[in-house]
Design a protein around this motif. Structure first.
Motif, PDB file in Angstrom:
ATOM      1  N   LEU A 118      -2.341 -13.395   2.530  1.00 53.69           N
ATOM      2  CA  LEU A 118      -1.159 -13.791   3.009  1.00 53.69           C
ATOM      3  C   LEU A 118       0.006 -13.191   2.263  1.00 53.69           C
ATOM      4  CD1 LEU A 118       0.503 -15.524   5.075  1.00 53.69           C
ATOM      5  CD2 LEU A 118       0.108 -17.430   3.240  1.00 53.69           C
ATOM      6  N   ASN A 119      -0.139 -13.287   0.980  1.00 49.54           N
ATOM      7  CA  ASN A 119       0.829 -12.615   0.249  1.00 49.54           C
ATOM      8  C   ASN A 119       1.107 -11.158   0.313  1.00 49.54           C
ATOM      9  OD1 ASN A 119       1.629 -15.211  -0.962  1.00 49.54           O
ATOM     10  ND2 ASN A 119       0.235 -14.884  -2.754  1.00 49.54           N
ATOM     11  N   ASP A 120       0.017 -10.311   0.517  1.00 51.97           N
ATOM     12  CA  ASP A 120       0.007  -9.135   0.901  1.00 51.97           C
ATOM     13  C   ASP A 120       1.011  -8.723   2.090  1.00 51.97           C
ATOM     14  OD1 ASP A 120      -0.659  -6.200   0.185  1.00 51.97           O
ATOM     15  OD2 ASP A 120      -1.964  -6.492   2.007  1.00 51.97           O
ATOM     16  N   ARG A 121       0.677  -9.549   3.182  1.00 51.66           N
ATOM     17  CA  ARG A 121       1.371  -9.483   4.323  1.00 51.66           C
ATOM     18  C   ARG A 121       2.850  -9.731   4.147  1.00 51.66           C
ATOM     19  NH1 ARG A 121      -0.549  -5.731   7.034  1.00 51.66           N
ATOM     20  NH2 ARG A 121      -2.751  -5.653   6.180  1.00 51.66           N
ATOM     21  N   ALA A 162       6.078  -6.977   4.646  1.00 52.42           N
ATOM     22  CA  ALA A 162       7.161  -7.378   5.649  1.00 52.42           C
ATOM     23  C   ALA A 162       8.360  -7.233   4.794  1.00 52.42           C
ATOM     24  CB  ALA A 162       7.095  -8.887   6.249  1.00 52.42           C
ATOM     25  N   ALA A 163       8.650  -7.568   3.697  1.00 50.27           N
ATOM     26  CA  ALA A 163       9.760  -7.657   2.886  1.00 50.27           C
ATOM     27  C   ALA A 163      10.106  -6.150   2.516  1.00 50.27           C
ATOM     28  CB  ALA A 163       9.662  -8.553   1.344  1.00 50.27           C
ATOM     29  N   ASN A 164       9.200  -5.403   1.987  1.00 48.78           N
ATOM     30  CA  ASN A 164       9.220  -3.998   1.936  1.00 48.78           C
ATOM     31  C   ASN A 164       9.886  -3.235   3.038  1.00 48.78           C
ATOM     32  OD1 ASN A 164       8.629  -4.322  -0.639  1.00 48.78           O
ATOM     33  ND2 ASN A 164       6.660  -3.638  -0.604  1.00 48.78           N
ATOM     34  N   ILE A 165       9.267  -3.391   4.216  1.00 45.60           N
ATOM     35  CA  ILE A 165       9.735  -2.992   5.435  1.00 45.60           C
ATOM     36  C   ILE A 165      11.130  -3.378   5.677  1.00 45.60           C
ATOM     37  CG2 ILE A 165       9.160  -2.921   7.946  1.00 45.60           C
ATOM     38  CD1 ILE A 165       6.382  -3.073   7.454  1.00 45.60           C
ATOM     39  N   ASP A 173      12.107   5.423   6.880  1.00 48.52           N
ATOM     40  CA  ASP A 173      11.190   5.290   7.895  1.00 48.52           C
ATOM     41  C   ASP A 173      10.308   4.143   7.713  1.00 48.52           C
ATOM     42  OD1 ASP A 173       9.672   5.539  10.478  1.00 48.52           O
ATOM     43  OD2 ASP A 173       8.474   7.161   9.755  1.00 48.52           O
ATOM     44  N   PRO A 174      10.317   2.710   8.537  1.00 47.19           N
ATOM     45  CA  PRO A 174       9.749   1.622   8.280  1.00 47.19           C
ATOM     46  C   PRO A 174       8.147   2.041   8.472  1.00 47.19           C
ATOM     47  CG  PRO A 174      10.855   1.301  10.265  1.00 47.19           C
ATOM     48  CD  PRO A 174      11.207   2.471   9.654  1.00 47.19           C
ATOM     49  N   LEU A 175       7.618   2.925   9.396  1.00 45.40           N
ATOM     50  CA  LEU A 175       6.188   3.347   9.507  1.00 45.40           C
ATOM     51  C   LEU A 175       5.754   3.767   8.399  1.00 45.40           C
ATOM     52  CD1 LEU A 175       4.063   3.182  11.652  1.00 45.40           C
ATOM     53  CD2 LEU A 175       4.790   5.472  12.403  1.00 45.40           C
ATOM     54  N   THR A 176       6.450   4.528   7.678  1.00 43.23           N
ATOM     55  CA  THR A 176       6.056   5.130   6.267  1.00 43.23           C
ATOM     56  C   THR A 176       5.614   4.097   5.389  1.00 43.23           C
ATOM     57  OG1 THR A 176       7.296   7.140   6.685  1.00 43.23           O
ATOM     58  CG2 THR A 176       6.294   6.719   4.448  1.00 43.23           C
ATOM     59  N   VAL A 177       6.501   3.055   5.430  1.00 42.94           N
ATOM     60  CA  VAL A 177       6.135   1.950   4.313  1.00 42.94           C
ATOM     61  C   VAL A 177       4.813   1.366   5.003  1.00 42.94           C
ATOM     62  CG1 VAL A 177       7.048  -0.212   3.571  1.00 42.94           C
ATOM     63  CG2 VAL A 177       8.633   1.625   3.851  1.00 42.94           C
ATOM     64  N   ARG A 178       4.828   0.975   5.971  1.00 42.75           N
ATOM     65  CA  ARG A 178       3.682   0.396   6.609  1.00 42.75           C
ATOM     66  C   ARG A 178       2.292   1.348   6.529  1.00 42.75           C
ATOM     67  NH1 ARG A 178       0.182   1.431  10.732  1.00 42.75           N
ATOM     68  NH2 ARG A 178      -0.827  -0.303  11.464  1.00 42.75           N
ATOM     69  N   CYS A 179       2.500   2.473   6.509  1.00 39.32           N
ATOM     70  CA  CYS A 179       1.008   3.244   6.263  1.00 39.32           C
ATOM     71  C   CYS A 179       0.807   3.226   4.537  1.00 39.32           C
ATOM     72  CB  CYS A 179       1.316   4.674   6.788  1.00 39.32           C
ATOM     73  SG  CYS A 179       1.266   4.753   8.421  1.00 39.32           S
ATOM     74  N   SER A 180       1.867   3.157   3.968  1.00 42.44           N
ATOM     75  CA  SER A 180       1.406   2.971   2.407  1.00 42.44           C
ATOM     76  C   SER A 180       0.451   1.826   2.001  1.00 42.44           C
ATOM     77  CB  SER A 180       2.679   2.709   1.560  1.00 42.44           C
ATOM     78  OG  SER A 180       3.209   1.670   1.762  1.00 42.44           O
TER      79      SER A 180
END
Length: 72
Positions: free
Chosen positions: A29-32, A36-39, A48-55
């Motif tokens: 839960l904390n990881d998600r 979300a905050a980083n995106i 690019d938010p997809l780049t952040v998601r892929c990290s």
């Protein structure tokens, strides 16, 4: 084995297992929430938010593999 010792052992093992399950759920839960905050921060900075998601993704995430393959 005494009757009291068996029930204490059962309760102890149950508490340990429940603690492991709760810790795993809390970590996920904390990881998600952090992702979300980083995106949101990336969007506000124009990254690019997809780049952040892929990290945060696993190595077999097909969306991130395709995203990395199409990056120049």
């Amino acid at each position: 084995m005494e009757k009291g010792l068996g029930s204490i052992t059962t309760v102890s093992v149950t508490l340990v297992l429940l603690s492991i399950v709760a810790a795993t759920c809390l970590y996920g839960l904390n990881d998600r929430k952090l992702m979300a905050a980083n995106i949101e921060n990336a969007i506000s900075k124009g990254i690019d938010p997809l780049t952040v998601r892929c990290s945060y993704a696993k190595s077999d995430d097909t969306v991130c593999i395709a995203h990395a393959a199409n990056r120049k």
